[in-house]
Design a protein around this motif. Sequence first.
Motif, PDB file in Angstrom:
ATOM      1  N   SER A 162       2.035   3.489  -3.410  1.00 35.39           N
ATOM      2  CA  SER A 162       0.971   4.217  -4.115  1.00 35.39           C
ATOM      3  C   SER A 162       0.378   5.321  -3.248  1.00 35.39           C
ATOM      4  CB  SER A 162      -0.173   3.273  -4.507  1.00 35.39           C
ATOM      5  OG  SER A 162       0.289   2.271  -5.369  1.00 35.39           O
ATOM      6  N   MET A 163       0.226   5.034  -1.947  1.00 36.71           N
ATOM      7  CA  MET A 163      -0.359   6.037  -1.053  1.00 36.71           C
ATOM      8  C   MET A 163       0.567   7.243  -0.908  1.00 36.71           C
ATOM      9  SD  MET A 163      -2.083   3.686   1.894  1.00 36.71           S
ATOM     10  CE  MET A 163      -3.770   3.085   1.726  1.00 36.71           C
ATOM     11  N   ALA A 169       2.702   8.240  -3.134  1.00 34.30           N
ATOM     12  CA  ALA A 169       2.631   8.954  -4.415  1.00 34.30           C
ATOM     13  C   ALA A 169       1.411   9.873  -4.438  1.00 34.30           C
ATOM     14  CB  ALA A 169       2.572   7.954  -5.569  1.00 34.30           C
ATOM     15  N   GLU A 170       0.271   9.370  -4.015  1.00 36.52           N
ATOM     16  CA  GLU A 170      -0.944  10.179  -4.019  1.00 36.52           C
ATOM     17  C   GLU A 170      -0.815  11.373  -3.070  1.00 36.52           C
ATOM     18  OE1 GLU A 170      -3.719  10.240  -5.834  1.00 36.52           O
ATOM     19  OE2 GLU A 170      -4.637  11.813  -4.598  1.00 36.52           O
ATOM     20  N   GLN A 208       0.805  -1.224   0.000  1.00 38.22           N
ATOM     21  CA  GLN A 208       0.000   0.000   0.000  1.00 38.22           C
ATOM     22  C   GLN A 208       0.837   1.272   0.000  1.00 38.22           C
ATOM     23  OE1 GLN A 208      -2.499  -0.155   3.484  1.00 38.22           O
ATOM     24  NE2 GLN A 208      -3.745  -1.830   2.710  1.00 38.22           N
TER      25      GLN A 208
END
Lengths: 260, 324
Positions: free
Chosen positions: A132-133, A135-136, A129
């Motif tokens: 990606s988290m 990056a967001e 997780q």
Amino acid sequence: MNIFVFVKRVPDTESRIKINREKNIIDEPGLNFVISPNDEYAVEEALRIREAKTGQVTVMSVGGDESLVILRKCLAMGADEAVLVKDAAGETYDGLRTARIIAATLKSRYPRFDLLLFGKQSVGADNAQVPSMTAELLGLPQANVVTKLEIGTDKGTAVREVEGGEEKVAFSLPAVVSAQKGLNEPRYETLKGIMAAKKKEIPVVAVDSLGLKPGELEVGIEVTGLEMPPARKAGRILPGSPQEAAKELASLLRNEAKII
Amino acid sequence: MILVYIETRQGKIKKASLETLSEAKRRSAELATEVAAVLAGSGLEELGPDVSAYGAGRVYLVPNPALDSYSAEAHGRVLADLIAEVKPEAVFFSATARGKDLAPRLAARLGVSLASDVTHIAVRDKKLEFTRPIFAGKAFLLFTLKTTPQIATLRPNVFPLEQPGTAAGEVIKKDTVVDEAGIKGRVVELLAEKGGELDVTEAEVIVSGGRGIKAPENFELLKQLSAVIPRSTVGASRAAVDSGWIGHAHQVGQTGKTVSPNLYMAFGISGAIQHLAGMSSSKVIVAVNKDSEAPIFKVADYGIVGDLFEVIPALKDELKKLFE
């Protein structure tokens, strides 16, 4: 090229996991802890990019003092700097909380970076997780489960594993990339590196100094149980010649197990 | 509402997405709520009825061509906008390469925690309780999410498919604007689509080889065996992959992939603890090994102590007869 690599301390893959049912936690005494294997590919890739382009590699871990061991290992492999983001929460299984800590550390202390490298997942929580988290939260592009990476001056491409093939992702820098086995062959530490890593000072950043709101550090997951997998019973050994055993097996798979 | 993100490959709905829809349908009955699905990308209109047949009362169609080549950023934003509007209590993805890439991005955008790669879902006090393997299956974690929507990725090959019904759903077209300039990364090329070869996480049967296979060319024997078994593929132990005999995409185990096929056949694999973690949730396990003391026999339903180079061709012939 200013590269940050995020590493996590996990039990080695030979570990037999025991659980504490009262507290719903993994029993840690007796376990041998190592850097998560996928993270080693990320460290190696960072070192190779630095060697090809010049720049700096900083390794960072969120955890307690016991994570200093894996940070020193990364320094011994050749990383320039290491940072411990000190967090007493232990294993929360909550990727969002970890990503918030990482994003806040970068924003408040290390706002200049070109590339953030992770392992595709920790070998343990297996969440996949945090890359990606992160990056967001930082508004960056992402490429996960990467087996090939090319980094230019302001953009890059990565090949990532998908079912039945691979896909090529193009992105601008800065970016988040998570490493999969096959990306490279991680190097061993050198003796000189180990000696230098011992003396290196590792700055410690306290989680509560990052300006995160209390709610953002709250664990968003409530553990309700921890169980061992159902025990499998040893089955039957099929006797006879290879041909006889194969014939019997085919028949059992169809008529008894009804699986084919 | 439970909202399900539907994935397609070559114009067809992925089986994993139908499994996820099926589970959403089952849990929605307990939650007394409805199931909806989202199809993101152009040219997917005709899949609407197929999605409805698996229980989606509403199908949101987002036919924006900017979503055709996958970008986690673009898909994440479109989903976040849709969720803000329709306010589902849960959002399900399949734990495929796409789902694992996209769901955490969306969760972070919404500021909620995520349940990854779950293998069981129960309803307790109107909330979802998830079970997921940790340490590749050496233990299982049960938990609930404190935040809403409850977002989860569901492991392929675990949740049973429902029979498709005939109910027609409502297809709702959503016009969205995707700010192309704000998208910093996307898929530009699909590489090495290997003639429909199944991934180990998707296959119903895995024929797997380890150190006992002895040489890279001997994996050909396993490929031939796999060729006679429908929906099967070739797997490998870490020893075989680290020896360079087969690509890492085939590796099963704690540093490879965790699999739960209907049938796992281990040839020349001794059964190191990190390998067993990755495959012991298979429904039926077969082990073929020369060493009768190999740990793999402790988890195998059927074992053959013998030379795999004799057993594999004999088994191939027997199975071929069965499938003819």
